[in-house]
Each structure stands twice: as structure tokens, then as C-alpha cells.
Design an enzyme around this catalytic site. Structure first.
Site, short mmCIF file in Angstrom:
data_model
loop_
_atom_site.label_atom_id
_atom_site.label_comp_id
_atom_site.label_asym_id
_atom_site.label_seq_id
_atom_site.Cartn_x
_atom_site.Cartn_y
_atom_site.Cartn_z
N ASP A 171 50.63 25.53 12.54
CA ASP A 171 49.31 26.09 13.34
C ASP A 171 49.21 27.71 13.08
O ASP A 171 49.43 28.31 14.07
CB ASP A 171 49.11 25.86 14.77
CG ASP A 171 47.68 26.04 15.50
OD1 ASP A 171 46.95 25.93 14.82
OD2 ASP A 171 47.95 26.40 16.61
N GLU A 411 58.97 20.96 17.03
CA GLU A 411 58.22 19.77 17.20
C GLU A 411 58.26 18.83 15.78
O GLU A 411 57.36 18.55 15.05
CB GLU A 411 56.52 20.06 17.16
CG GLU A 411 56.41 20.86 18.57
CD GLU A 411 54.90 20.94 19.02
OE1 GLU A 411 54.20 20.75 18.05
OE2 GLU A 411 54.87 21.39 20.08
N TYR A 473 51.11 19.91 26.53
CA TYR A 473 49.73 20.76 26.64
C TYR A 473 48.84 19.63 27.65
O TYR A 473 47.86 19.42 27.22
CB TYR A 473 48.99 20.98 25.42
CG TYR A 473 49.64 22.19 24.61
CD1 TYR A 473 49.31 23.34 24.95
CD2 TYR A 473 50.55 21.72 23.83
CE1 TYR A 473 49.98 24.48 24.52
CE2 TYR A 473 51.12 23.08 23.16
CZ TYR A 473 50.88 24.38 23.53
OH TYR A 473 51.66 25.22 22.93
N GLU A 510 56.69 25.58 25.40
CA GLU A 510 55.39 25.88 25.22
C GLU A 510 54.39 25.04 26.21
O GLU A 510 54.65 23.95 26.52
CB GLU A 510 54.86 25.34 23.79
CG GLU A 510 55.19 26.35 22.66
CD GLU A 510 54.61 25.95 21.39
OE1 GLU A 510 53.46 25.10 21.40
OE2 GLU A 510 55.24 25.99 20.32
C1 GCB Z 1 51.99 23.39 19.45
C2 GCB Z 1 52.84 24.15 18.33
C3 GCB Z 1 52.13 25.71 18.10
C4 GCB Z 1 50.75 25.59 18.24
C5 GCB Z 1 50.40 24.93 19.61
C6 GCB Z 1 48.77 24.97 19.73
O1 GCB Z 1 52.60 22.60 20.02
O2 GCB Z 1 54.20 24.19 18.71
O3 GCB Z 1 52.61 26.20 16.76
O4 GCB Z 1 50.13 26.81 17.90
O5 GCB Z 1 50.84 23.75 19.71
O6 GCB Z 1 48.23 25.47 20.35
O7 GCB Z 1 48.26 23.90 19.38
#
Ligand code: GCB
Length: 606
Positions: A171, A411, A473, A510
Site C-alpha cells: 500500500d 503481513e 483494523y 498497526e
Molecule cells: C496494512 C498495511 C499497511 C497499509 C495499511 C492500510 O495492514 O501493513 O501497509 O497501509 O494496512 O492502511 O491499509
């Protein structure tokens, strides 16, 4: 390989500045011998810097293929040997000097050198660099080109394509070019080539260092080492492998980033100095101990990303980012998702920031569209290259006291059966390469075992990790808009990791939510600053109730550029700062949390 340095024995000249540049979409440059004479139609291009944002040409921004860089230079009179050093040529670089190919490398965001001794002309020399930015299953990170049938919704109805449709599962924009400095080094023939540094400990307290230098040149004298205190006073000295033990060792830590100068000499031939720090690292089931004291990781994932230069190195951007972290009370960051420019580690040493150093292995995942750990995809060839990248990163970065953990990948699809052997081999390679014996990890998106998770998604790499780092997330990619679901889901998952791996502490590497700066909503809705701040608060308060969680890294310190997609509003907006480095509401929240010290967390746990 050493970081360039100018002193009485060595001269390091940056070849940075404005180079000539040309795209080569049909890959004719070799045939037309561009290496001997730059073709017509070159444009100016800054080095260091990515080329993608430098013009208003969309086909250059999204470019996937071959480009060329050219510049002339005159060599200095000094030095009996000359080397060219490339900080990061992304991705596959072929180097030509005065029309002749002198080397190639595909290390991406890691440095490499080419010995050009005896090959430089007096007067002007033409340096040409052919860079292919395209990725494959054998590159780290991997990427592919979409087959036309998969690329277009209606394959017969499309406009002219100027650049192939790249597919990569990471990303950030696949920025390319000479992203870091290019150097010309004038060195003595008999010289120090590399340093291997071990910490000497008494229990958990650091007592000193053991250093071994590898040297080249005929009849190289034995190296001698001196450890100098900040005032320049010599506090320890010795030969290869002797412990250098200052009488009253001052440990390095984020609160007190004490540095010494290590001076290495090879008789009268060579001299090299390096800032070093004394610290020990040990992991227990409940703690990450730095010098015997538990550390709670608070900070962010970062990107080397800024307007115009993209992922090209900028001292200004680096100083701003690490200063922002320090001012917020952060004590750590992860070099998501690749090894950073060496100056990032040097500055972390100086400012007192712990670094989780990550390889460029990101995007080893097709999110279940197809298995990736398979012959012809991530296979033995990829593994061999991944190991080489790990060895090069550790050789470069283990000398920094700030570096306290290795992240071997971000990941990956490590729930796939074939991933188990792949990661076993990676961890073996890491442990064999690391003189410091630092903890190693893989940042997980696969799940722990548990009845709420599909058995096919259980991680097969977590078993090898010293600390479990995971990204999640809730309230964003899962259960969009449902802030109330964050706490129970996070607690369930953290407890599931703990139940499966009771000996391993956890760091949430994260979490976060996108917020477009200036968008407000009460009650909070997705993409508003309030929603991002509430997300941060709900995660942090839940983590406070989980004593085996030893860290929180919010994603990301700043907004950053990505490829285009439905969920990206001119890039990823999960920054707690804008791409301009101005705070959003959540930055203020985290600053007040992180500067309040550990007392808030401890009381929540009692
Ligand atoms: C993740 C990734 C990261 C992305 C983030 C996102 O899990 O490790 O590289 O930028 O999510 O915001 O989707």
C-alpha cells in the site's frame, strides 16, 4: 559495507544533484548504446528522489519499466581506490561507466558498491544507470503485471496503454529511481570494509562492546579499536574481539541516548569512526527489557514519503518526522515497510528512538485470491533472495543501538501451508546473521488459532517469532463505522494470541483509521478527524487492560501516497498528521497519552 565518511584517510563525495533522465518504455537504451551518449529528449531529474511526482505526466507517475539516469563527474586526485556507492536504486539497476557495464544489483532499498579502481578517466566520466522499476515474484517486494484479460473490464475497449498495469499487494506507490544518495568514494587500498559489533553484558546491564573489522588490501595490519567518551577521552581500547569495557559504562536508552565514538584504525592505512551505544535487549513472556528495564513501545509506523521526492530521501523530511515523534512522547518506530536510509538510524541513535527494522518484504499476500507461497510465485528463488536481503540489512544496521528488533516481513500470507518452511528458513538465516542476537518477528495479519477464526487463516510463522507483532483494523476494514465493536474484538484477538503463545509478549504494530484533515463529524463518521481520534482512543484504552501487550504503533505518522483505488483519497489518510506534517486531532490525543508517562497505563491494569 560501511556508511561513507570523509576523514584524513577517506574521501566521500556525493554525486547528488540534477541528473539527466529518460524513460525507456520500449527498452531500446541498451541497443542504442545510451550508456555511451545520453539520448535526445532527456529531462532534468533530482537525485536523490523518485521520478514519479516530478512531472505532470501521468504515465511517468504510474510508470513500471525501464528508465535511465545520466551524469558526468570528474574524479578527485585523492585515494588509491575508487568505489561508487548507491544508497538505493529501485529496483533493478545496471551501472555503466563511460559506456561500459560495470555492475548490476537488485537490492532495491539497500545500498551496494562497485569498485571502479583503475577505470576512471582523468577529466570527465559519464555515469549511466539503467533502472527497471518492475517487480516479479522473485523480487522483494514482489509484484506482477496483470494479464490483459484481467486488466480491463472490457478487454476490447481500451485506450492506448503507456505503461503496463502493475499489480502489487502493498500500500504505497511503487516509487522508482535513485531514491538515495550516490557517492564516489576515494579510499586507501588497505582498508576497513565492514564491522561486526557485539554487546558485552553483565547480566542485563551493558558493559561494553566487542568489535571485529574485516579488512582488504595486501598485508593489512591488525585492526585496533578505541572507545571514546563524548568529550573525546579514550575509555577503552583493544584488538580484534577484545572486549572494550569502559570503567563506568553509560547505557544507551530513549531517555538517555548516550553515545560513544568507536574509532577503528588499520595502522597508518585507514581510520573509521562510528557512533555506538551500549544497551542490552532481552524478551521475557511479559516484557521487552532494555538494559533490564521493561519498555512499552509507543509510536508509529512510518513511510519515507513526501511531496515531490516521493520515497526519495530528504534530510528535512527525516528530521521533521523523528522530531515529531520525540515531541509527541513516542519512543519508537518501525521502518515500515523497508530498510530506511542509514541517516534514519543515525538520527534515532542520537535522539533516542527504538527502531523495529523491517525488510522490504511487504505484499507477500494476494488476500486469498490464489496461494502465493507456491512454485513459480514465492518459491526457493524468492527465499534465497529474501535471505540475502535480511543478511545485508542486518550487516548494515546491527551497529546501531536504536535497532532492537528485526521484522522479517509485513503481513505475509503466512497461513498458507508452504509458508511454514519458508519462514522457518528465514528465521534461521536471521539468527545466523545477527551478531547482536536481537529478537526477530514477522508482522502478522493472519490470525491466532481460535474458534472465531477460520482454521485456514491461522498463522504458521508466529511460532518462530520472539515477540508477536500484529496489525488490525477493527472499525475500519472490518465492521466499518462501528466504533463499539473495536474493544471486544481487540480483546478477544489479543487473548487468543496470548493463549496460543503464552511465552511471547504482543505489540499491536498497526491500527488506525483514515481521516481527511479538516473533515469533522459529531457523532464521528468514517474519514472524519473525530472518527480517527475515537478509534485511537478505543484501541489504546483496550490495550491498557491487557498487561501482556507491550506496545502500540499507530498507523501512520503521516498521510502517504499510494496507487489509486476506491479506498484511497489521493493516498492513504491514516496519518495522524497530513502529508505536510500538520497534526490531525488524533496527534494531539496521542501526544497527551504518550507524554503522560506509563502511570495511566499501569493504573488501568490494576
Ligand atoms: C496494512 C498495511 C499497511 C497499509 C495499511 C492500510 O495492514 O501493513 O501497509 O497501509 O494496512 O492502511 O491499509
Amino acid at each position: 559495507m560501511l556508511y561513507p565518511q570523509t576523514n584524513s584517510k577517506r574521501l566521500a563525495i556525493r554525486l547528488d544533484g540534477i541528473w539527466q533522465f529518460r524513460k525507456d518504455p520500449s527498452d531500446v537504451g541498451r541497443r542504442e548504446n545510451w550508456a555511451s551518449r545520453p539520448p535526445p529528449g532527456t529531462i532534468p531529474m533530482p537525485v536523490p528522489g523518485a521520478f514519479n511526482e516530478m512531472t505532470a505526466d501521468a504515465s511517468l507517475r504510474d510508470y513500471w519499466g525501464v528508465v535511465w539516469y545520466f551524469r558526468e563527474f570528474e574524479p578527485p586526485a585523492a585515494g588509491s581506490c575508487h568505489l561508487l556507492r548507491f544508497g538505493a536504486a529501485v529496483y533493478h539497476a545496471e551501472i555503466f561507466l563511460n559506456g561500459e557495464k560495470i555492475g548490476e544489483e537488485h537490492l532495491g532499498k539497500l545500498p551496494f558498491e562497485i569498485d571502479v579502481t583503475g577505470r576512471l578517466r582523468d577529466g570527465s566520466n559519464l555515469l549511466a544507470v539503467r533502472i527497471d522499476t518492475s517487480l516479479s515474484w522473485q523480487t522483494i517486494p514482489p509484484g506482477t503485471v496483470k494479464a490483459p484479460a484481467d486488466s480491463w473490464s472490457t478487454p476490447d475497449l481500451h485506450g492506448p496503454e503507456e505503461t503496463p498495469r502493475a499489480e502489487y499487494h502493498f500500500d504505497f506507490l511503487n516509487y522508482g529511481g535513485l531514491l538515495r544518495s550516490v557517492w564516489l568514494l576515494a579510499l586507501p587500498e588497505t582498508r576497513i570494509e565492514a564491522l561486526r559489533i557485539e554487546t558485552v553484558a553483565e547480566g542485563d546491564k551493558p558493559a561494553g562492546l566487542k568489535v571485529r573489522a574485516s579488512a582488504c588490501g595486501e598485508g593489512a595490519p591488525a585492526p585496533a579499536y578505541r572507545l571514546l567518551a563524548p568529550g573525546g577521552e579514550c575509555v577503552a581500547s583493544g584488538a580484534d574481539g577484545d572486549p572494550l569495557l569502559p570503567a563506568d559504562p553509560l547505557p544507551w536508552s530513549p531517555d538517555s541516548p548516550q553515545l560513544y565514538t568507536l574509532e577503528v584504525t588499520l595502522g597508518e592505512s585507514d581510520r573509521y569512526t562510528l557512533a555506538v551505544g551500549l544497551r542490552t535487549v532481552r524478551v521475557t513472556p511479559d516484557a521487552f527489557l532494555l538494559n533490564g528495564e521493561p519498555v512499552y513501545f509507543q509510536g508509529c509506523g512510518l513511510h519515507e514519503d513526501f511531496h515531490l521526492v516521493g520515497q526519495g530521501h530528504s534530510d528535512a523530511r527525516l528530521v521533521k518526522d523523528l522530531t515529531l515523534l520525540k515531541n509527541m512522547g513516542a519512543n519508537s518506530f518501525r521502518t515500515s515497510h523497508y530498510p530506511y536510509d542509514e541517516t534514519a538510524y543515525q538520527l534515532a541513535d542520537r535522539l533516542g528512538l527504538l527502531v523495529i527494522d523491517e525488510t522490504p518484504a511487504v505484499g507477500l499476500n494476494a488476500w486469498d485470491a490464489y496461494p502465493v507461497f507456491a512454485e513459480g510465485r514465492l518459491d526457493a528463488a524468492t527465499l534465497a533472495h529474501h535471505c540475502r536481503v535480511i543478511e545485508r540489512m542486518i550487516a548494515r544496521d546491527h551497529v546501531h543501538p536504536s535497532v532492537v528488533m528485526w521484522s522479517l516481513a509485513n503481513e505475509p500470507a503466512c497461513h498458507e501451508p508452504a509458508a511454514e518452511d519458508y519462514f522457518r528458513a528465514l528465521f534461521e538465516c536471521c539468527r545466523a546473521a545477527d551478531p547482536q542476537g536481537l529478537p526477530a518477528t514477522v508482522v502478522q495479519s493472519s490470525t491466532p488459532p481460535g474458534p472465531h477464526y477460520s482454521p485456514g487463516h491461522h498463522s504458521r510463522s508466529a511460532q518462530f517469532c520472539d515477540v508477536i507483532l500484529w496489525n488490525r483494523y477493527y472499525g475500519w476494514y472490518q465492521d466499518c463505522g462501528r466504533l463499539g465493536d473495536i474493544a471486544p474484538q481487540l480483546e478477544y484477538e489479543a487473548r487468543a494470541w496470548r493463549a496460543a503463545f503464552p511465552q511471547k509478549p504482543l505489540v499491536l504494530a498497526e491500527f488506525g483509521a483514515d481521516a481527511v484533515a479538516g473533515l469533522h463529524a459529531d457523532p464521528p463518521v468514517m474519514f472524519s478527524e473525530e472518527y480517527q481520534m475515537e478509534t485511537a482512543r478505543l484501541y489504546c484504552e483496550q490495550l491498557d487492560r491487557l498487561p501482556f501487550v507491550i506496545g502500540e504503533h499507530i498507523w501512520n505518522l503521516c498521510d502517504f501516497m499510494t496507487k489509486q483505488g476506491l479506498t484511497r483519497v489521493i493516498g492513504n489518510r491514516k496519518g495522524i498528521h497530513t502529508r505536510d506534517r500538520q497534526p490531525k486531532m488524533s496527534a494531539h490525543y496521542l501526544k497527551s497519552r504518550w507524554t503522560a508517562g506509563p502511570s495511566a497505563r499501569t493504573s488501568a491494569r490494576e
